[in-house]
Design a protein around this motif. Structure first.
Motif, PDB file in Angstrom:
ATOM      1  N   LYS A   8     -10.767   9.502  15.357  1.00 20.62           N
ATOM      2  CA  LYS A   8      -9.457  10.138  15.552  1.00 20.62           C
ATOM      3  C   LYS A   8      -8.701  10.052  14.238  1.00 20.62           C
ATOM      4  O   LYS A   8      -8.173   9.001  13.878  1.00 20.62           O
ATOM      5  N   ASN A   9      -8.678  11.170  13.524  1.00 17.92           N
ATOM      6  CA  ASN A   9      -8.186  11.178  12.147  1.00 17.92           C
ATOM      7  C   ASN A   9      -6.803  10.581  11.983  1.00 17.92           C
ATOM      8  O   ASN A   9      -6.555   9.793  11.063  1.00 17.92           O
ATOM      9  N   SER A  10      -5.870  10.962  12.848  1.00 20.83           N
ATOM     10  CA  SER A  10      -4.489  10.508  12.688  1.00 20.83           C
ATOM     11  C   SER A  10      -4.372   8.993  12.844  1.00 20.83           C
ATOM     12  O   SER A  10      -3.636   8.343  12.091  1.00 20.83           O
ATOM     13  N   LEU A  11      -5.112   8.419  13.788  1.00 18.81           N
ATOM     14  CA  LEU A  11      -5.057   6.969  14.002  1.00 18.81           C
ATOM     15  C   LEU A  11      -5.798   6.233  12.890  1.00 18.81           C
ATOM     16  O   LEU A  11      -5.354   5.176  12.424  1.00 18.81           O
ATOM     17  N   ARG A  12      -6.926   6.809  12.461  1.00 18.56           N
ATOM     18  CA  ARG A  12      -7.693   6.191  11.371  1.00 18.56           C
ATOM     19  C   ARG A  12      -6.856   6.109  10.101  1.00 18.56           C
ATOM     20  O   ARG A  12      -6.870   5.088   9.404  1.00 18.56           O
ATOM     21  N   ARG A  13      -6.102   7.155   9.808  1.00 20.54           N
ATOM     22  CA  ARG A  13      -5.260   7.148   8.604  1.00 20.54           C
ATOM     23  C   ARG A  13      -4.139   6.112   8.722  1.00 20.54           C
ATOM     24  O   ARG A  13      -3.729   5.521   7.720  1.00 20.54           O
TER      25      ARG A  13
ATOM     26  N   ASN B 247       3.537   7.161   6.331  1.00 22.73           N
ATOM     27  CA  ASN B 247       3.788   7.613   4.968  1.00 22.73           C
ATOM     28  C   ASN B 247       2.600   7.257   4.091  1.00 22.73           C
ATOM     29  O   ASN B 247       2.293   6.068   3.893  1.00 22.73           O
ATOM     30  N   SER B 248       1.936   8.258   3.557  1.00 24.61           N
ATOM     31  CA  SER B 248       0.721   8.012   2.774  1.00 24.61           C
ATOM     32  C   SER B 248       0.997   7.601   1.339  1.00 24.61           C
ATOM     33  O   SER B 248       0.060   7.241   0.610  1.00 24.61           O
ATOM     34  N   GLU B 249       2.242   7.664   0.916  1.00 24.24           N
ATOM     35  CA  GLU B 249       2.567   7.265  -0.444  1.00 24.24           C
ATOM     36  C   GLU B 249       2.397   5.756  -0.598  1.00 24.24           C
ATOM     37  O   GLU B 249       2.905   4.974   0.192  1.00 24.24           O
ATOM     38  N   ILE B 250       1.658   5.357  -1.636  1.00 24.04           N
ATOM     39  CA  ILE B 250       1.389   3.944  -1.859  1.00 24.04           C
ATOM     40  C   ILE B 250       2.345   3.403  -2.922  1.00 24.04           C
ATOM     41  O   ILE B 250       2.487   4.002  -3.973  1.00 24.04           O
TER      42      ILE B 250
ATOM     43  N   LYS C 246     -13.773   4.585   4.974  1.00 18.75           N
ATOM     44  CA  LYS C 246     -14.034   3.791   3.776  1.00 18.75           C
ATOM     45  C   LYS C 246     -13.488   4.504   2.532  1.00 18.75           C
ATOM     46  O   LYS C 246     -12.833   3.881   1.679  1.00 18.75           O
ATOM     47  N   ASN C 247     -13.732   5.810   2.441  1.00 16.77           N
ATOM     48  CA  ASN C 247     -13.254   6.580   1.288  1.00 16.77           C
ATOM     49  C   ASN C 247     -11.735   6.615   1.221  1.00 16.77           C
ATOM     50  O   ASN C 247     -11.137   6.458   0.148  1.00 16.77           O
ATOM     51  N   GLU C 248     -11.108   6.836   2.368  1.00 21.34           N
ATOM     52  CA  GLU C 248      -9.646   6.873   2.427  1.00 21.34           C
ATOM     53  C   GLU C 248      -9.045   5.544   1.994  1.00 21.34           C
ATOM     54  O   GLU C 248      -8.085   5.499   1.222  1.00 21.34           O
TER      55      GLU C 248
ATOM     56  N   ALA D 268       0.864  10.088  18.370  1.00 20.63           N
ATOM     57  CA  ALA D 268       0.952   9.996  16.910  1.00 20.63           C
ATOM     58  C   ALA D 268       1.521  11.278  16.315  1.00 20.63           C
ATOM     59  O   ALA D 268       2.318  11.234  15.371  1.00 20.63           O
ATOM     60  N   ARG D 269       1.121  12.423  16.875  1.00 23.53           N
ATOM     61  CA  ARG D 269       1.607  13.702  16.365  1.00 23.53           C
ATOM     62  C   ARG D 269       3.112  13.854  16.617  1.00 23.53           C
ATOM     63  O   ARG D 269       3.858  14.331  15.756  1.00 23.53           O
ATOM     64  N   ILE D 270       3.547  13.450  17.801  1.00 24.25           N
ATOM     65  CA  ILE D 270       4.975  13.534  18.126  1.00 24.25           C
ATOM     66  C   ILE D 270       5.782  12.585  17.249  1.00 24.25           C
ATOM     67  O   ILE D 270       6.854  12.946  16.737  1.00 24.25           O
ATOM     68  N   LEU D 271       5.272  11.361  17.056  1.00 26.60           N
ATOM     69  CA  LEU D 271       5.976  10.394  16.215  1.00 26.60           C
ATOM     70  C   LEU D 271       6.070  10.905  14.780  1.00 26.60           C
ATOM     71  O   LEU D 271       7.122  10.762  14.130  1.00 26.60           O
ATOM     72  N   ALA D 272       5.005  11.510  14.283  1.00 26.11           N
ATOM     73  CA  ALA D 272       5.015  12.060  12.928  1.00 26.11           C
ATOM     74  C   ALA D 272       6.047  13.181  12.813  1.00 26.11           C
ATOM     75  O   ALA D 272       6.751  13.290  11.805  1.00 26.11           O
TER      76      ALA D 272
END
Length: 230
Positions: A101-106, A227-230, A65-67, A140-144
């Motif tokens: 799972k942090n990576s998938l949640r993000r 990519n976390s940039e919005i 929710k915070n993210e 997800a880690r490999i794709l990143a």
């Protein structure tokens, strides 16, 4: 053992049956103490573990929710658009099964936020929800890594661990990457003394190199979900 005691044990779930029988098989065990131990196993230990699990899930849910709120807050007001229910509803539904799972949640929070940004909403496709659902955290880690390290959309990976072949195949099956495998030989000098002999000899060790290219789908997926940039 009395019939009443046997009946009591038969009512206990199989998951803790053995533990309880170990307790009640002790001839000197007081019946009252045994009943208290069973009560703790059924309503104490298990409920405490479940409560801990609930707290962990609640914490991860709050993080999600915070993210999400933070990402949406960063979208300029003039670029903010109404949520696309086809994307957002599916993403929220799918996210609850991998919320810890942090990576998938993000990835889910990125997808939802990007779908609410006028500049990226066109590229935020509903199919991305299913892609994330089928990823493991290792995938997800490999794709990143591929996304971050690509040079002119191509990277080379030396395969010295067959465990890497499966996630690469999975990513390729989902249409995110293209993998071209090439096998070559590396000459190594091995000391025959290790084999209780007296001379050295050379041996060719086959190695594999994976030439990896992000597909157009993969590149867009990474731009939106990694990519976390919005």
């Amino acid at each position: 053992m009395s019939e009443d005691k046997k009946s009591l044990i038969n009512l206990i779930p199989d998951s803790i049956d053995n533990a309880v029988k170990n307790i009640t098989d002790k001839p000197t065990q007081n019946i009252g103490t045994t009943l208290a131990d069973i009560w703790y196993l059924v309503f104490g230990g298990i409920s405490q573990a479940a409560e801990k699990r609930k707290l962990e899930y609640a914490h991860a849910l709050q993080e999600f929710k915070n993210e999400l709120e933070e990402k949406i807050y960063k979208i300029p007001e003039d670029k903010l658009v109404e949520p696309d229910i086809q994307i957002v509803a599916q993403a929220l539904e799918a996210a609850k099964y991998c919320i810890e799972k942090n990576s998938l949640r993000r990835m889910f929070s990125n997808l939802i936020a990007k779908s609410m940004n006028k500049e990226t909403s066109l590229y935020s496709h509903p199919s991305f929800v299913n892609i994330i659902k089928q990823l493991s955290t290792y995938d997800a880690r490999i794709l990143a890594y591929i996304y971050e390290c690509q040079i002119e959309s191509n990277i080379n990976i030396i395969i010295d661990d067959n465990d890497l072949l499966f996630p690469l195949s999975s990513l390729e099956k989902q249409g995110l990457i293209h993998v071209h495998m090439q096998q070559s030989a590396q000459t190594l000098s091995i000391d025959k003394n290790l084999l209780k002999l007296h001379t050295n000899f050379d041996v060719n060790i086959p190695i594999k190199t994976a030439y990896i290219t992000l597909t157009k789908l993969g590149d867009t997926f990474c731009d939106i979900c990694l990519n976390s940039e919005i």
